[in-house]
Design a protein around this motif. Sequence first.
Motif, PDB file in Angstrom:
ATOM      1  N   ARG A 149       0.857  -1.184   0.000  1.00  0.00           N
ATOM      2  CA  ARG A 149       0.000   0.000   0.000  1.00  0.00           C
ATOM      3  C   ARG A 149       0.889   1.229   0.000  1.00  0.00           C
ATOM      4  NH1 ARG A 149      -5.244  -0.741   2.063  1.00  0.00           N
ATOM      5  NH2 ARG A 149      -5.190   1.280   3.111  1.00  0.00           N
ATOM      6  N   ASP A 150       0.547   2.201  -0.840  1.00  0.00           N
ATOM      7  CA  ASP A 150       1.317   3.452  -0.892  1.00  0.00           C
ATOM      8  C   ASP A 150       2.809   3.188  -1.087  1.00  0.00           C
ATOM      9  OD1 ASP A 150      -1.087   4.875  -0.402  1.00  0.00           O
ATOM     10  OD2 ASP A 150      -0.841   4.566   1.752  1.00  0.00           O
ATOM     11  N   ASP A 151       3.122   2.204  -1.925  1.00  0.00           N
ATOM     12  CA  ASP A 151       4.506   1.891  -2.287  1.00  0.00           C
ATOM     13  C   ASP A 151       5.335   1.403  -1.099  1.00  0.00           C
ATOM     14  OD1 ASP A 151       5.934   1.723  -4.731  1.00  0.00           O
ATOM     15  OD2 ASP A 151       7.262   3.338  -4.087  1.00  0.00           O
ATOM     16  N   ARG A 152       4.674   0.809  -0.082  1.00  0.00           N
ATOM     17  CA  ARG A 152       5.375   0.238   1.068  1.00  0.00           C
ATOM     18  C   ARG A 152       4.751  -1.104   1.414  1.00  0.00           C
ATOM     19  NH1 ARG A 152       6.211   4.114   6.147  1.00  0.00           N
ATOM     20  NH2 ARG A 152       7.537   2.342   6.709  1.00  0.00           N
ATOM     21  N   LEU A 153       5.566  -1.988   1.978  1.00  0.00           N
ATOM     22  CA  LEU A 153       5.078  -3.284   2.422  1.00  0.00           C
ATOM     23  C   LEU A 153       4.391  -3.121   3.773  1.00  0.00           C
ATOM     24  CD1 LEU A 153       5.052  -6.321   1.689  1.00  0.00           C
ATOM     25  CD2 LEU A 153       7.149  -6.551   3.027  1.00  0.00           C
ATOM     26  N   HIS A 154       3.175  -3.690   3.901  1.00  0.00           N
ATOM     27  CA  HIS A 154       2.405  -3.608   5.135  1.00  0.00           C
ATOM     28  C   HIS A 154       2.025  -5.011   5.603  1.00  0.00           C
ATOM     29  CE1 HIS A 154       1.965   0.543   3.826  1.00  0.00           C
ATOM     30  NE2 HIS A 154       1.351   0.851   4.953  1.00  0.00           N
ATOM     31  N   VAL A 155       1.848  -5.146   6.908  1.00  0.00           N
ATOM     32  CA  VAL A 155       1.343  -6.383   7.499  1.00  0.00           C
ATOM     33  C   VAL A 155       0.045  -6.056   8.229  1.00  0.00           C
ATOM     34  CG1 VAL A 155       2.632  -6.124   9.668  1.00  0.00           C
ATOM     35  CG2 VAL A 155       1.913  -8.401   8.911  1.00  0.00           C
ATOM     36  N   LEU A 156      -0.886  -6.989   8.205  1.00  0.00           N
ATOM     37  CA  LEU A 156      -2.147  -6.794   8.899  1.00  0.00           C
ATOM     38  C   LEU A 156      -1.967  -7.057  10.391  1.00  0.00           C
ATOM     39  CD1 LEU A 156      -5.146  -6.143   8.486  1.00  0.00           C
ATOM     40  CD2 LEU A 156      -5.565  -8.584   8.327  1.00  0.00           C
ATOM     41  N   GLN A 157      -2.387  -6.100  11.214  1.00  0.00           N
ATOM     42  CA  GLN A 157      -2.320  -6.228  12.667  1.00  0.00           C
ATOM     43  C   GLN A 157      -3.706  -6.023  13.261  1.00  0.00           C
ATOM     44  OE1 GLN A 157       0.458  -3.623  14.553  1.00  0.00           O
ATOM     45  NE2 GLN A 157       2.249  -4.616  13.681  1.00  0.00           N
ATOM     46  N   VAL A 158      -3.910  -6.597  14.435  1.00  0.00           N
ATOM     47  CA  VAL A 158      -5.114  -6.327  15.212  1.00  0.00           C
ATOM     48  C   VAL A 158      -4.692  -5.815  16.581  1.00  0.00           C
ATOM     49  CG1 VAL A 158      -6.502  -8.065  14.024  1.00  0.00           C
ATOM     50  CG2 VAL A 158      -5.251  -8.706  16.094  1.00  0.00           C
ATOM     51  N   VAL A 159      -5.549  -5.016  17.182  1.00  0.00           N
ATOM     52  CA  VAL A 159      -5.393  -4.628  18.581  1.00  0.00           C
ATOM     53  C   VAL A 159      -6.295  -5.555  19.382  1.00  0.00           C
ATOM     54  CG1 VAL A 159      -5.714  -2.804  20.282  1.00  0.00           C
ATOM     55  CG2 VAL A 159      -4.883  -2.237  17.990  1.00  0.00           C
ATOM     56  N   ARG A 160      -5.689  -6.309  20.297  1.00  0.00           N
ATOM     57  CA  ARG A 160      -6.427  -7.357  20.992  1.00  0.00           C
ATOM     58  C   ARG A 160      -7.524  -6.771  21.882  1.00  0.00           C
ATOM     59  NH1 ARG A 160      -5.202 -12.393  21.099  1.00  0.00           N
ATOM     60  NH2 ARG A 160      -5.853 -12.657  23.285  1.00  0.00           N
ATOM     61  N   GLY A 161      -8.699  -7.393  21.786  1.00  0.00           N
ATOM     62  CA  GLY A 161      -9.844  -6.915  22.536  1.00  0.00           C
ATOM     63  C   GLY A 161     -10.080  -7.656  23.832  1.00  0.00           C
ATOM     64  N   LYS A 162      -9.187  -8.597  24.188  1.00  0.00           N
ATOM     65  CA  LYS A 162      -9.341  -9.328  25.449  1.00  0.00           C
ATOM     66  C   LYS A 162      -7.985  -9.848  25.895  1.00  0.00           C
ATOM     67  CE  LYS A 162     -10.715 -13.633  23.105  1.00  0.00           C
ATOM     68  NZ  LYS A 162     -11.803 -14.625  22.964  1.00  0.00           N
ATOM     69  N   ASP A 163      -7.919 -10.276  27.153  1.00  0.00           N
ATOM     70  CA  ASP A 163      -6.681 -10.842  27.692  1.00  0.00           C
ATOM     71  C   ASP A 163      -6.405 -12.206  27.068  1.00  0.00           C
ATOM     72  OD1 ASP A 163      -5.880  -8.805  29.456  1.00  0.00           O
ATOM     73  OD2 ASP A 163      -7.371  -9.449  30.938  1.00  0.00           O
ATOM     74  N   PRO A 164      -5.134 -12.622  27.035  1.00  0.00           N
ATOM     75  CA  PRO A 164      -3.955 -11.858  27.478  1.00  0.00           C
ATOM     76  C   PRO A 164      -3.553 -10.789  26.451  1.00  0.00           C
ATOM     77  CG  PRO A 164      -3.270 -13.960  26.574  1.00  0.00           C
ATOM     78  CD  PRO A 164      -4.775 -13.970  26.562  1.00  0.00           C
ATOM     79  N   HIS A 217      -5.791  -3.032  11.412  1.00  0.00           N
ATOM     80  CA  HIS A 217      -5.196  -1.992  10.577  1.00  0.00           C
ATOM     81  C   HIS A 217      -3.978  -2.552   9.842  1.00  0.00           C
ATOM     82  CE1 HIS A 217      -2.775  -1.939  14.251  1.00  0.00           C
ATOM     83  NE2 HIS A 217      -1.806  -1.428  13.511  1.00  0.00           N
ATOM     84  N   TRP A 218      -3.586  -1.845   8.795  1.00  0.00           N
ATOM     85  CA  TRP A 218      -2.367  -2.167   8.067  1.00  0.00           C
ATOM     86  C   TRP A 218      -1.205  -1.402   8.687  1.00  0.00           C
ATOM     87  CZ3 TRP A 218      -2.456  -6.243   5.255  1.00  0.00           C
ATOM     88  CH2 TRP A 218      -3.628  -6.624   4.582  1.00  0.00           C
ATOM     89  N   GLU A 219      -0.159  -2.110   9.045  1.00  0.00           N
ATOM     90  CA  GLU A 219       1.008  -1.509   9.681  1.00  0.00           C
ATOM     91  C   GLU A 219       2.198  -1.596   8.723  1.00  0.00           C
ATOM     92  OE1 GLU A 219       3.298   0.218  12.854  1.00  0.00           O
ATOM     93  OE2 GLU A 219       1.127  -0.010  12.545  1.00  0.00           O
ATOM     94  N   PRO A 220       2.835  -0.450   8.389  1.00  0.00           N
ATOM     95  CA  PRO A 220       3.999  -0.504   7.501  1.00  0.00           C
ATOM     96  C   PRO A 220       5.188  -1.166   8.183  1.00  0.00           C
ATOM     97  CG  PRO A 220       3.695   1.723   8.348  1.00  0.00           C
ATOM     98  CD  PRO A 220       2.493   0.923   8.799  1.00  0.00           C
ATOM     99  N   LEU A 221       6.003  -1.848   7.388  1.00  0.00           N
ATOM    100  CA  LEU A 221       7.222  -2.480   7.882  1.00  0.00           C
ATOM    101  C   LEU A 221       8.419  -1.623   7.519  1.00  0.00           C
ATOM    102  CD1 LEU A 221       6.542  -6.192   6.847  1.00  0.00           C
ATOM    103  CD2 LEU A 221       6.105  -5.105   9.046  1.00  0.00           C
ATOM    104  N   ASP A 222       9.409  -1.600   8.405  1.00  0.00           N
ATOM    105  CA  ASP A 222      10.633  -0.878   8.067  1.00  0.00           C
ATOM    106  C   ASP A 222      11.507  -1.744   7.161  1.00  0.00           C
ATOM    107  OD1 ASP A 222      11.957  -2.749   9.669  1.00  0.00           O
ATOM    108  OD2 ASP A 222      12.229  -1.373  11.355  1.00  0.00           O
ATOM    109  N   ASP A 223      12.697  -1.249   6.829  1.00  0.00           N
ATOM    110  CA  ASP A 223      13.559  -1.963   5.882  1.00  0.00           C
ATOM    111  C   ASP A 223      13.970  -3.337   6.393  1.00  0.00           C
ATOM    112  OD1 ASP A 223      13.416   0.161   4.156  1.00  0.00           O
ATOM    113  OD2 ASP A 223      15.301   1.071   4.812  1.00  0.00           O
ATOM    114  N   ALA A 224      13.971  -3.513   7.711  1.00  0.00           N
ATOM    115  CA  ALA A 224      14.341  -4.806   8.290  1.00  0.00           C
ATOM    116  C   ALA A 224      13.124  -5.706   8.486  1.00  0.00           C
ATOM    117  CB  ALA A 224      15.055  -4.601   9.622  1.00  0.00           C
ATOM    118  N   GLY A 225      11.932  -5.225   8.109  1.00  0.00           N
ATOM    119  CA  GLY A 225      10.729  -6.028   8.253  1.00  0.00           C
ATOM    120  C   GLY A 225      10.106  -5.962   9.631  1.00  0.00           C
ATOM    121  N   ARG A 226      10.433  -4.926  10.406  1.00  0.00           N
ATOM    122  CA  ARG A 226       9.885  -4.783  11.751  1.00  0.00           C
ATOM    123  C   ARG A 226       8.724  -3.785  11.764  1.00  0.00           C
ATOM    124  NH1 ARG A 226      15.643  -4.480  13.007  1.00  0.00           N
ATOM    125  NH2 ARG A 226      15.374  -2.236  12.804  1.00  0.00           N
TER     126      ARG A 226
END
Length: 231
Positions: free
Chosen positions: A22-37, A118-127
């Motif tokens: 997306r937008d010329d960058r690699l993204h990974v799909l992330q979720v914000v957890r809605g329950k424990d843990p 949400h889609w989270e962009p990855l840095d050059d090292a994939g983090r």
Amino acid sequence: MAVQRLPTLFQIAVDLVILTIRDDRLHVLQVVRGKDPFLGGRALPGGFVRLPEGLEATALRELTEETGLDGSTLHLEQLRTYIAADRDPRGPVASVAYLAIAPNLPTPVAGTDAARAHWEPLDDAGRTADPLAFDHDQILVDGLERARAKLEFTPVAAAFCGSTFTMTELRRVYEIVWGVPLDPPNFHRKITGTSGFVVETDAHRALGAGRPARLYRRGTAKSLHPPLLRP
């Protein structure tokens, strides 16, 4: 007298590394957890297997439940199994991770178990910017390396593109996933010289003020001979 050890019973979960550009960058799909843990923490989408469903069925269900995305449209493959006894604070949980790849996926909508997706962009090292819950940072690292290796030996790069694409668009997939620039003429020669990778169409697409670029579609090859090795 030998001590008899009772077997440890593992619950089985599925986690997903879903990559898109997306937008010329690699993204990974992330979720914000809605329950424990890890309530409120960032994580890869996933969840527990519900018998009698299989692993891939669980992956597709969790993808829809947590993000609203249709997994049947993605390139989906099993990555590996993570079975360390301390990877989940709830007890022994073995996770079967899957890698999914698709072009410019839409904004996800959180479902039952996730507070937000949400889609989270990855840095050059994939983090990612923040650490992920459980052992999901390691799963992400392994998923990205699998994607990078798959680009060398298979035509999976086309899975990041639409049904038709320009040679420039395909080259950008390699540059973004590998994190290195590539020489355009040399790349064009290698791609068109690899049997079955791409098929030239009669259509063109305007890219700026220059001459329209020819469109290609994915061919029938399952592997690349010779491979397209990373610089």
